[in-house]
Structures are given as C-alpha cells and as structure tokens.
Design a protein around this motif. Structure first.
Motif, mmCIF file in Angstrom:
data_model
loop_
_atom_site.group_PDB
_atom_site.id
_atom_site.type_symbol
_atom_site.label_atom_id
_atom_site.label_comp_id
_atom_site.label_asym_id
_atom_site.label_seq_id
_atom_site.Cartn_x
_atom_site.Cartn_y
_atom_site.Cartn_z
ATOM 1 N N PRO A 1 0.675 -0.883 -0.233
ATOM 2 C CA PRO A 1 -0.108 -0.100 0.286
ATOM 3 C C PRO A 1 0.829 1.232 0.050
ATOM 4 C CG PRO A 1 -1.066 -1.130 1.249
ATOM 5 C CD PRO A 1 0.316 -1.901 1.215
ATOM 6 N N VAL A 2 0.238 2.583 -0.398
ATOM 7 C CA VAL A 2 1.067 3.780 -0.725
ATOM 8 C C VAL A 2 0.294 4.847 0.031
ATOM 9 C CG1 VAL A 2 0.824 3.722 -3.291
ATOM 10 C CG2 VAL A 2 2.678 5.003 -2.470
ATOM 11 N N VAL A 3 1.192 5.680 0.532
ATOM 12 C CA VAL A 3 0.477 6.793 0.903
ATOM 13 C C VAL A 3 0.770 8.588 -0.243
ATOM 14 C CG1 VAL A 3 -0.199 9.313 2.329
ATOM 15 C CG2 VAL A 3 -0.064 6.283 2.973
ATOM 16 N N LEU A 4 -0.095 9.123 -0.790
ATOM 17 C CA LEU A 4 0.416 9.337 -1.962
ATOM 18 C C LEU A 4 0.348 11.422 -1.800
ATOM 19 C CD1 LEU A 4 -2.033 8.748 -5.058
ATOM 20 C CD2 LEU A 4 1.232 8.249 -4.702
ATOM 21 N N VAL A 5 1.686 11.689 -1.187
ATOM 22 C CA VAL A 5 1.360 13.033 -0.806
ATOM 23 C C VAL A 5 2.251 14.660 -1.671
ATOM 24 C CG1 VAL A 5 1.681 11.915 1.523
ATOM 25 C CG2 VAL A 5 3.764 12.580 0.211
ATOM 26 N N GLU A 6 2.510 15.314 -1.991
ATOM 27 C CA GLU A 6 2.374 16.431 -2.662
ATOM 28 C C GLU A 6 3.784 16.724 -2.522
ATOM 29 O OE1 GLU A 6 -0.481 19.910 -2.608
ATOM 30 O OE2 GLU A 6 -1.646 18.968 -1.502
ATOM 31 N N GLY A 7 4.716 16.709 -1.326
ATOM 32 C CA GLY A 7 6.135 16.761 -1.450
ATOM 33 C C GLY A 7 6.888 15.986 -0.359
ATOM 34 N N GLU A 8 7.827 16.546 -0.611
ATOM 35 C CA GLU A 8 9.200 16.011 0.215
ATOM 36 C C GLU A 8 9.152 16.465 2.173
ATOM 37 O OE1 GLU A 8 11.165 13.478 1.645
ATOM 38 O OE2 GLU A 8 10.726 13.596 -0.479
ATOM 39 N N SER A 9 8.530 17.883 1.984
ATOM 40 C CA SER A 9 8.241 17.907 3.094
ATOM 41 C C SER A 9 6.697 16.942 3.777
ATOM 42 C CB SER A 9 7.901 19.062 3.974
ATOM 43 O OG SER A 9 6.755 19.737 2.759
ATOM 44 N N ASP A 10 6.250 16.789 3.307
ATOM 45 C CA ASP A 10 4.774 15.868 3.384
ATOM 46 C C ASP A 10 5.040 14.407 4.014
ATOM 47 O OD1 ASP A 10 3.005 18.405 3.135
ATOM 48 O OD2 ASP A 10 2.805 17.827 1.378
ATOM 49 N N ALA A 11 6.157 14.224 2.413
ATOM 50 C CA ALA A 11 6.448 12.854 3.027
ATOM 51 C C ALA A 11 7.666 12.606 4.229
ATOM 52 C CB ALA A 11 7.400 13.262 1.727
ATOM 53 N N VAL A 12 8.262 13.052 4.933
ATOM 54 C CA VAL A 12 8.947 13.417 5.492
ATOM 55 C C VAL A 12 8.164 13.263 7.276
ATOM 56 C CG1 VAL A 12 10.312 14.420 7.126
ATOM 57 C CG2 VAL A 12 11.141 14.838 5.240
ATOM 58 N N VAL A 13 6.800 14.295 7.929
ATOM 59 C CA VAL A 13 6.094 14.095 8.272
ATOM 60 C C VAL A 13 4.948 12.122 8.255
ATOM 61 C CG1 VAL A 13 3.977 14.797 9.263
ATOM 62 C CG2 VAL A 13 6.177 16.185 8.100
ATOM 63 N N LEU B 1 4.007 7.104 10.536
ATOM 64 C CA LEU B 1 3.335 5.682 9.714
ATOM 65 C C LEU B 1 4.189 4.225 9.723
ATOM 66 C CD1 LEU B 1 2.140 6.009 6.792
ATOM 67 C CD2 LEU B 1 0.496 6.005 8.352
ATOM 68 N N ARG B 2 5.586 5.097 10.649
ATOM 69 C CA ARG B 2 6.776 3.952 11.396
ATOM 70 C C ARG B 2 6.575 3.343 11.877
ATOM 71 N NH1 ARG B 2 9.719 8.216 12.579
ATOM 72 N NH2 ARG B 2 10.973 7.980 9.613
ATOM 73 N N ASP B 3 5.662 3.128 12.935
ATOM 74 C CA ASP B 3 5.256 2.710 14.203
ATOM 75 C C ASP B 3 3.808 1.934 13.692
ATOM 76 O OD1 ASP B 3 7.223 2.391 15.688
ATOM 77 O OD2 ASP B 3 6.972 4.350 16.771
ATOM 78 N N ARG B 4 3.089 2.494 13.345
ATOM 79 C CA ARG B 4 1.014 1.940 13.340
ATOM 80 C C ARG B 4 0.690 1.677 12.072
ATOM 81 N NH1 ARG B 4 -2.114 6.698 15.140
ATOM 82 N NH2 ARG B 4 -3.801 4.778 15.009
ATOM 83 N N ALA B 5 1.661 2.056 10.814
ATOM 84 C CA ALA B 5 1.577 1.162 9.549
ATOM 85 C C ALA B 5 3.006 0.941 9.161
ATOM 86 C CB ALA B 5 0.548 1.693 9.035
ATOM 87 N N PRO B 6 3.732 0.299 9.296
ATOM 88 C CA PRO B 6 5.048 0.612 8.149
ATOM 89 C C PRO B 6 5.240 -0.291 7.449
ATOM 90 C CG PRO B 6 4.541 -1.354 10.598
ATOM 91 C CD PRO B 6 3.542 -0.731 10.506
ATOM 92 N N GLY B 7 4.425 -1.512 6.905
ATOM 93 C CA GLY B 7 4.393 -1.951 5.485
ATOM 94 C C GLY B 7 3.770 -1.184 4.709
ATOM 95 N N VAL B 8 3.208 0.603 4.523
ATOM 96 C CA VAL B 8 2.468 1.577 3.578
ATOM 97 C C VAL B 8 4.251 2.160 3.512
ATOM 98 C CG1 VAL B 8 1.276 3.224 3.449
ATOM 99 C CG2 VAL B 8 0.221 0.863 5.316
ATOM 100 N N GLY B 9 3.941 2.753 2.064
ATOM 101 C CA GLY B 9 5.343 3.638 1.313
ATOM 102 C C GLY B 9 4.837 4.812 1.392
ATOM 103 N N VAL B 10 5.388 5.565 1.437
ATOM 104 C CA VAL B 10 4.672 7.015 1.202
ATOM 105 C C VAL B 10 5.720 7.667 -0.101
ATOM 106 C CG1 VAL B 10 4.451 9.151 2.075
ATOM 107 C CG2 VAL B 10 5.068 7.248 3.440
ATOM 108 N N THR B 11 5.016 8.174 -0.917
ATOM 109 C CA THR B 11 5.474 9.063 -2.337
ATOM 110 C C THR B 11 5.208 9.932 -2.386
ATOM 111 O OG1 THR B 11 5.339 5.638 -3.171
ATOM 112 C CG2 THR B 11 5.827 7.989 -4.322
ATOM 113 N N PRO B 12 6.413 11.130 -2.638
ATOM 114 C CA PRO B 12 5.747 12.619 -2.748
ATOM 115 C C PRO B 12 5.501 12.660 -4.030
ATOM 116 C CG PRO B 12 8.069 12.636 -2.493
ATOM 117 C CD PRO B 12 7.427 10.581 -2.095
ATOM 118 N N MET B 13 5.058 12.857 -4.782
ATOM 119 C CA MET B 13 3.880 13.453 -6.497
ATOM 120 C C MET B 13 4.836 14.731 -6.789
ATOM 121 S SD MET B 13 0.252 12.077 -6.052
ATOM 122 C CE MET B 13 -0.523 14.077 -4.804
#
Length: 190
Positions: free
Chosen positions: A12-24, A29-41
């Motif tokens: 699974p993936v979370v799409l975010v607008e930019g890199e600062s959003d991805a950092v947050v 998600l690190r502890d609560r959803a560690p298998g979910v990727g984060v991708t800045p668009m």
C-alpha cells in the motif's frame, strides 16, 4: 518523482504532494503502519498520473492533499469513475485533506509557541526574529509568520517538518493526520 510502473506496487502507498509532507507521513506511519510506503508526487497535479499507474483509487492507495488543491483530487477520482465532492467524501475514498496545508495543520496542532521553540532548537530562532521584523510581516499573527517562514529558505520546510512531527502526541494527532494514519494502518498488507 516518477510514479511506479503498473503492477510494480507490492505494498500500500500514501501519495503526498511534496517531500516535507513525506517526511511527516513517514514518521507517523513508522510504528503504526510500517508496511505502507509514502511517495511524494511532486505536486497534487500529478495525482491522476499516479492513480493511473497504481491501478486507480482503492484501499491500497491513500493520499494527503491541501484544501486549496482538492479540485485536482476530485478530478483525478472522477476520471476513475469515483464521484467525491466534499472533504468527507474524499476521505471515504482515501484522500485526506489538510485544512489549509500540512504546515498549517502542524502549527495549529502544536501551537505557535512550540513551533517557535523548535525553530530556536534548530538554530533558526534569530532568522525567524529577523523575518518577523520585516515590514510586510511585522504585526501579523505569529501562526501566519511561522507558516511563511517555514516555506522560505532552501530545505527549511522539510527540516522543520521533521522536527515538528517528533513533537506531535501520537495519541492526539490533528484530524487529517489521525484519519490518514488510521486508514493506512487498516490497509491489508500483501
């Protein structure tokens, strides 16, 4: 950033607008959803392209967007046969909306005093004080000053976001972040 190739998404993936959003979002998600990727668009205008490459909206694809950019989210969903006009309807389809933007959510959620303290801890306190004395920013609300200051200076937004997310109470996240984290944690992993 280039969207994944069709069929290349194994998690699974979370799409975010930019890199600062991805950092947050990565930190949350690190502890609560560690298998979910984060991708800045590289901006919300790329949401349709990412949805196309990921097989469309669904429980495996979530997104976080700014309120002023919801027209792109509704348009991208519509192109995939999903009608969602309100913030609530967007959330039903995995698109979570920050009231203004993520920086505003963090500033409001933590309070301006905490953000000013964080800037001081980063060695940015004097620069912020100088900024607040500029004629166009003098006398403006501190939250507005912080919002604009965060976006000025190369890389400051991502550095500040990384420090602010550490100060959030995981049990009392601001609404759009709490909803996003809960949805990501509920996504079944492959």
């Amino acid at each position: 950033m280039e969207p994944p190739r069709p069929g290349a998404v194994a998690r699974p993936v979370v799409l975010v607008e930019g890199e600062s959003d991805a950092v947050v979002v990565r930190a949350l998600l690190r502890d609560r959803a560690p298998g979910v990727g984060v991708t800045p668009m590289g901006g919300v205008t790329n949401l349709l392209r990412f949805l196309d490459r990921l097989g469309g909206p669904g429980p495996h694809v979530l997104a976080l967007v700014d309120q002023g950019e919801t027209r792109f989210a509704t348009g991208a969903l519509r192109r995939h046969g999903v009608r969602a006009e309100s913030v609530e309807e967007l959330a039903w389809h995995g698109v979570f909306v920050c009231e203004r933007d993520l920086e505003e959510v963090l500033i409001r959620g933590l309070g301006p005093g905490t953000v000013v303290d964080t800037l001081a801890g980063m060695g940015e306190g004097a620069a912020f004080e100088t900024f607040t004395r500029m004629p166009q920013w003098r006398g403006r609300p501190v939250a507005d000053q912080l919002h604009r200051f965060a976006g000025s200076g190369s890389g400051r937004k991502a550095r500040l976001a990384a420090r602010l997310v550490e100060r959030l109470d995981p049990g009392a996240l601001p609404a759009p972040l709490d909803a996003l984290v809960a949805a990501a944690a509920a996504v079944p992993l492959p």
